[in-house]
Design an enzyme around this catalytic site. Structure first.
Site, mmCIF file in Angstrom:
data_model
loop_
_atom_site.group_PDB
_atom_site.id
_atom_site.type_symbol
_atom_site.label_atom_id
_atom_site.label_comp_id
_atom_site.label_asym_id
_atom_site.label_seq_id
_atom_site.Cartn_x
_atom_site.Cartn_y
_atom_site.Cartn_z
ATOM 1 N N THR A 30 0.812 -1.216 0.000
ATOM 2 C CA THR A 30 0.000 0.000 0.000
ATOM 3 C C THR A 30 0.844 1.264 0.000
ATOM 4 O O THR A 30 0.378 2.320 -0.419
ATOM 5 C CB THR A 30 -0.937 0.017 1.223
ATOM 6 O OG1 THR A 30 -0.164 -0.105 2.418
ATOM 7 C CG2 THR A 30 -1.938 -1.123 1.161
ATOM 8 N N CYS A 31 2.074 1.172 0.480
ATOM 9 C CA CYS A 31 2.934 2.360 0.522
ATOM 10 C C CYS A 31 3.291 2.844 -0.877
ATOM 11 O O CYS A 31 3.473 4.042 -1.104
ATOM 12 C CB CYS A 31 4.206 2.063 1.311
ATOM 13 S SG CYS A 31 3.940 1.750 3.069
#
Length: 376
Positions: free
Chosen positions: A310-311
């Site tokens: 998700t980063c």
């Protein structure tokens, strides 16, 4: 709110994250993903009337009529000092996320957005909240069937109206004992409409105060309510072709079988599942998301789930044998894989009993000046 409301306003004057997040029991290093997950969870709680008292269902939603049934309205009962403080903080957060382009998945009535944009409210705005009340008021004011003789058979009440929560309130002092007649019906309709549209004025004012502390009122009033909502919240109804046109590839080509499978599966997804997919790969529920697709090299790929970061908006896809396997694995992942765990492999042993933490990020000197170029 408790952790951050006392922080100085300068924490929001940055083009970076406003805080860093440590999730209890999840092996996540916050390089952006846990932060976005935190924002999404905050919005989910705000949009759950059972979790927080700030918002509630509209009469349209309660009666299953009219438009905007998926939108929440400010709760006219939530007027305590704590509620005002919470709304002030929410206003700051909304404006700050607009400035940095971090969409918030908020489903709020258009009345609120028009108020933030400085647009005047009209009788049509009541239709999007309470169609039944709108219909009644419009009929009293405009129906050619009404006469002085027939009026009392249609409305035989006083100068009162019901708020969105069903509470009856007087429009003027002693209004319950003041009869509405055919000759003064226009005054009644005007007062009732004003009261309904402004029933949460104190709460809207608290939201506006926080919002304008971060984004100057002159800039907010350049937008319509609809445009302001899109800038704060992003677009929930995204097109797969738009996501595909901005996608990046590493270790696979755009023509790779797994990429073709992915786009076809996403095209067939419902709007809800597309939102869950975005949440899975980015921590967001709305675009913009610049997806990056990588291969996941494993033995027996049909036995493995896709992996997301998700980063960095990455998704790593096993080389599934069929599109149906891709569909099954992706659906399972987006519905059931909500923890951010893979950083445990990097961090080694961690204390799973450690409490969650949020820390503010001190902005560097080059963030002193605000950047509004993305609004132009």
């Amino acid at each position: 709110h408790i952790l951050l409301s006392a922080k100085h306003l300068s924490m929001f004057f940055t083009n970076r994250r406003f805080w860093i997040v440590s999730l209890q029991g999840e092996g996540a290093e916050d390089v952006g993903g846990p932060y976005r997950e935190c924002l999404s969870e905050m919005c989910n709680e705000l949009m759950s009337p059972s979790a927080t008292p700030l918002f509630t269902m509209s009469p349209n939603a309660a009666n299953n009529v009219g438009t905007h049934r998926d939108r929440l309205i400010l709760n006219p009962e939530g007027a305590s000092h704590q509620h005002m403080s919470m709304l002030n903080f929410l206003g700051r957060l909304m404006a700050a996320c607009l400035r940095v382009g971090e969409p918030l998945p908020l489903y709020i009535s258009p009345i609120v957005w028009k108020a933030l944009a400085g647009e005047p409210l009209e009788i049509e705005d009541l239709r999007g909240v309470d169609k039944n009340a709108f219909t009644s008021l419009w009929y009293l004011k405009n129906s050619e069937e009404l006469t002085e003789e027939t009026f009392k058979s249609v409305y035989d009440g006083g100068f009162t109206t019901e708020k969105s929560n069903g509470q009856e309130i007087e429009l003027v002092p002693g209004g319950a004992n003041l009869s509405v007649e055919y000759r003064n019906r226009d005054i009644y309709v005007t007062l009732a409409l004003r009261k309904r549209l402004m029933e949460a004025k104190n709460m809207i004012d608290a939201l506006k105060t926080g919002f304008y502390e971060i984004l100057p009122i002159s800039l907010a009033h350049l937008c319509t309510g609809e445009v302001l909502e899109s800038l704060v919240c992003g677009n929930p109804e995204w097109n797969v072709s738009d996501l595909r046109s901005s996608a990046r590839y590493e270790g696979v080509s755009p023509d790779d079988r797994r990429c073709s499978f992915l786009w076809e599966v996403l095209t067939d997804f419902s709007e809800c599942d597309r939102g869950l997919f975005l949440r899975f790969v980015s921590g967001r529920e709305r675009v913009p998301v610049k997806l990056k697709i990588l291969p996941l090299t494993v033995d027996n790929p049909d036995d493995h789930l896709p992996v997301a970061s998700t980063c960095f908006f990455w998704i790593s896809l096993p080389n599934y044998s069929s599109i149906e396997i891709m569909r099954q694995k992706l659906l399972y992942a987006i519905h059931h894989c909500t923890d951010i765990d893979t950083d445990y492999r990097v961090r080694g042993n961690v204390d799973e009993n450690a409490p969650p933490t949020i820390g503010s990020v001190d902005p560097p000197d080059d963030d002193e000046f605000e950047d509004y170029t993305h609004l132009l």
